[in-house]
Design a protein around this motif. Structure first.
Motif, PDB file in Angstrom:
ATOM      1  N   ASP A 229       0.814  -1.219   0.000  1.00  0.00           N
ATOM      2  CA  ASP A 229       0.000   0.000   0.000  1.00  0.00           C
ATOM      3  C   ASP A 229       0.849   1.270   0.000  1.00  0.00           C
ATOM      4  N   ASN A 230       2.164   1.098  -0.061  1.00  0.00           N
ATOM      5  CA  ASN A 230       3.089   2.246  -0.141  1.00  0.00           C
ATOM      6  C   ASN A 230       2.862   3.246   0.988  1.00  0.00           C
ATOM      7  N   ASP A 231       2.628   2.711   2.193  1.00  0.00           N
ATOM      8  CA  ASP A 231       2.399   3.605   3.340  1.00  0.00           C
ATOM      9  C   ASP A 231       3.649   3.798   4.184  1.00  0.00           C
ATOM     10  N   GLY A 232       4.770   3.233   3.753  1.00  0.00           N
ATOM     11  CA  GLY A 232       6.026   3.395   4.476  1.00  0.00           C
ATOM     12  C   GLY A 232       6.309   2.282   5.469  1.00  0.00           C
ATOM     13  N   ILE A 233       5.330   1.428   5.725  1.00  0.00           N
ATOM     14  CA  ILE A 233       5.510   0.329   6.664  1.00  0.00           C
ATOM     15  C   ILE A 233       5.642  -0.970   5.879  1.00  0.00           C
ATOM     16  N   PRO A 234       6.771  -1.665   5.977  1.00  0.00           N
ATOM     17  CA  PRO A 234       6.889  -2.946   5.278  1.00  0.00           C
ATOM     18  C   PRO A 234       5.738  -3.871   5.671  1.00  0.00           C
ATOM     19  N   SER A 235       5.227  -4.591   4.709  1.00  0.00           N
ATOM     20  CA  SER A 235       4.051  -5.429   4.969  1.00  0.00           C
ATOM     21  C   SER A 235       4.311  -6.482   6.030  1.00  0.00           C
ATOM     22  N   ILE A 236       5.560  -6.932   6.171  1.00  0.00           N
ATOM     23  CA  ILE A 236       5.866  -7.909   7.216  1.00  0.00           C
ATOM     24  C   ILE A 236       5.545  -7.331   8.593  1.00  0.00           C
ATOM     25  N   MET A 237       5.647  -5.997   8.762  1.00  0.00           N
ATOM     26  CA  MET A 237       5.356  -5.350  10.036  1.00  0.00           C
ATOM     27  C   MET A 237       3.858  -5.110  10.223  1.00  0.00           C
ATOM     28  N   GLU A 238       3.071  -5.387   9.183  1.00  0.00           N
ATOM     29  CA  GLU A 238       1.622  -5.211   9.294  1.00  0.00           C
ATOM     30  C   GLU A 238       0.926  -6.525   9.651  1.00  0.00           C
ATOM     31  N   ASP A 239       1.727  -7.550   9.922  1.00  0.00           N
ATOM     32  CA  ASP A 239       1.192  -8.808  10.463  1.00  0.00           C
ATOM     33  C   ASP A 239       1.116  -8.644  11.979  1.00  0.00           C
ATOM     34  N   GLU A 274       1.656   9.462   9.779  1.00  0.00           N
ATOM     35  CA  GLU A 274       1.569   9.203  11.212  1.00  0.00           C
ATOM     36  C   GLU A 274       2.722   8.340  11.716  1.00  0.00           C
ATOM     37  N   ILE A 275       3.717   8.134  10.881  1.00  0.00           N
ATOM     38  CA  ILE A 275       4.935   7.442  11.281  1.00  0.00           C
ATOM     39  C   ILE A 275       6.114   8.338  10.955  1.00  0.00           C
ATOM     40  N   GLU A 276       7.283   7.972  11.456  1.00  0.00           N
ATOM     41  CA  GLU A 276       8.498   8.739  11.171  1.00  0.00           C
ATOM     42  C   GLU A 276       9.562   7.796  10.636  1.00  0.00           C
ATOM     43  N   ILE A 277      10.191   8.200   9.527  1.00  0.00           N
ATOM     44  CA  ILE A 277      11.232   7.394   8.896  1.00  0.00           C
ATOM     45  C   ILE A 277      12.482   8.245   8.789  1.00  0.00           C
ATOM     46  N   ASP A 278      13.593   7.775   9.384  1.00  0.00           N
ATOM     47  CA  ASP A 278      14.824   8.560   9.344  1.00  0.00           C
ATOM     48  C   ASP A 278      15.591   8.297   8.061  1.00  0.00           C
ATOM     49  N   THR A 284       9.888   4.797  13.278  1.00  0.00           N
ATOM     50  CA  THR A 284       9.378   4.936  14.643  1.00  0.00           C
ATOM     51  C   THR A 284       7.888   5.256  14.553  1.00  0.00           C
ATOM     52  N   PHE A 285       7.181   4.912  15.623  1.00  0.00           N
ATOM     53  CA  PHE A 285       5.730   5.013  15.614  1.00  0.00           C
ATOM     54  C   PHE A 285       5.282   5.915  16.766  1.00  0.00           C
ATOM     55  N   PRO A 286       5.078   7.212  16.495  1.00  0.00           N
ATOM     56  CA  PRO A 286       4.646   8.149  17.547  1.00  0.00           C
ATOM     57  C   PRO A 286       3.310   7.738  18.170  1.00  0.00           C
ATOM     58  N   ASP A 287       3.167   8.103  19.447  1.00  0.00           N
ATOM     59  CA  ASP A 287       1.931   7.870  20.200  1.00  0.00           C
ATOM     60  C   ASP A 287       1.640   9.156  20.962  1.00  0.00           C
TER      61      ASP A 287
END
Length: 301
Positions: A229-239, A274-278, A284-287
């Motif tokens: 979905d090109n949201d910046g989060i690798p799909s493996i991390m969406e499991d 809503e995420i941060e990529i260096d 990193t995932f802000p809360d």
């Protein structure tokens, strides 16, 4: 080993992509599908019989002839080949759970000729492979001589389950003639029971019947991280539930699983915002509201 390919923009639209989502037990409306547990037992017997009566060209890999193409070829142990080592003595296996019935498991056999020295795919990644697919009678139903690109989330389950055991090429060379060469890539074969293949779907190919056991010989050329979905989060991390599936993680329950949803919490802000990529690609995932739920999964953050 070294192999050269001329690459073109290419996304294989083949029957391999008719994935386990087609294993919905529809089949012929007038005939109920077989019991998946009973079919798993029958499939294992068929495959093990095949493995005991067939061999692969291991001698060519041990002493490659000139211009050897590093392809696995399988033949029957008979006649002048009567003294060959059966595949059953050379394969490995892994236990894989059925995607539809949790109490059904498969002994998924695969042949590892070469591990490969590059990256290994995770189950939702993108791969480039050359392959031949055929039934136990040796009838080819699909193949690609040049690297075909596949999203592993769209392939049949057995194909996905085996490729994660291999690595792509360790060396990729851009040649002056415009071609690309690969060295030390994964080479193998897989022996897929129908429950991890097309099960009762007999409309795949004229070479396949319902409940066919499948064989794929392949070369895994390379792999890259999937972010469908090109949201910046690798799909493996969406499991999120860590069950090696991404189709059942749907935070906002909008019928689009997170790995295919650019706004995972449906709050109107894209996940990417809503995420941060260096600069090194670390995420990193802000809360912001400190409730223990990262913003990209928290609709009221």
């Amino acid at each position: 080993m070294n192999k050269k390919f001329f690459l073109y923009p290419f996304l294989a639209l083949t029957i391999l992509l008719l994935s386990a989502c087609g294993d919905d037990d529809d089949g012929d409306d007038s005939t109920p599908a077989r019991d998946r547990g009973e079919e798993a037992i029958a499939a294992q017997l068929e495959i093990e019989t095949y493995l005991g009566s067939h061999f692969y060209n291991y001698e060519e890999f041990a002493n490659p002839p000139a211009d050897f193409d590093n392809k696995v070829r399988i033949d029957t142990i008979a006649g002048e080949n009567a003294d060959k080592i059966p595949l059953l003595e050379q394969v490995e296996f892994k236990i894989v759970q059925d995607r539809f019935e949790e109490d059904v498991e498969y002994k998924l056999y695969f042949l590892k000729v070469t591990q490969g020295g590059g990256d290994s795919p995770n189950f939702p990644d993108i791969v480039n492979v050359t392959y031949d697919g055929f039934n136990l009678e040796g009838e080819v139903f699909d193949s690609s001589l040049i690297p075909a690109q596949f999203d592993l989330t769209l392939t049949i389950d057995g194909f996905q389950d085996v490729l994660v055991e291999f690595n792509g090429a360790s060396v990729i060379i851009d040649n002056p003639d415009g071609s690309i060469s690969y060295e030390n890539f994964g080479i193998g074969a897989m022996f897929v029971p129908s429950g991890l293949g097309y099960f009762d779907n007999a409309a795949i190919s004229s070479s396949l019947e319902a409940y066919s056991q499948l064989v794929f010989t392949f070369q895994l050329i390379d792999a890259r991280v999937g972010d469908q979905d090109n949201d910046g989060i690798p799909s493996i991390m969406e499991d999120l539930n860590l069950n090696n599936r991404v189709d059942d993680d749907d935070t906002d329950e909008d019928l689009r699983p997170n790995y295919f949803d650019s706004d995972d919490d449906n709050d109107g802000r894209p996940t990417r915002d809503e995420i941060e990529i260096d600069s090194q690609g670390n995420i990193t995932f802000p809360d912001v509201d400190g409730d223990g739920i990262p913003d990209y999964l928290d609709a009221d953050s």
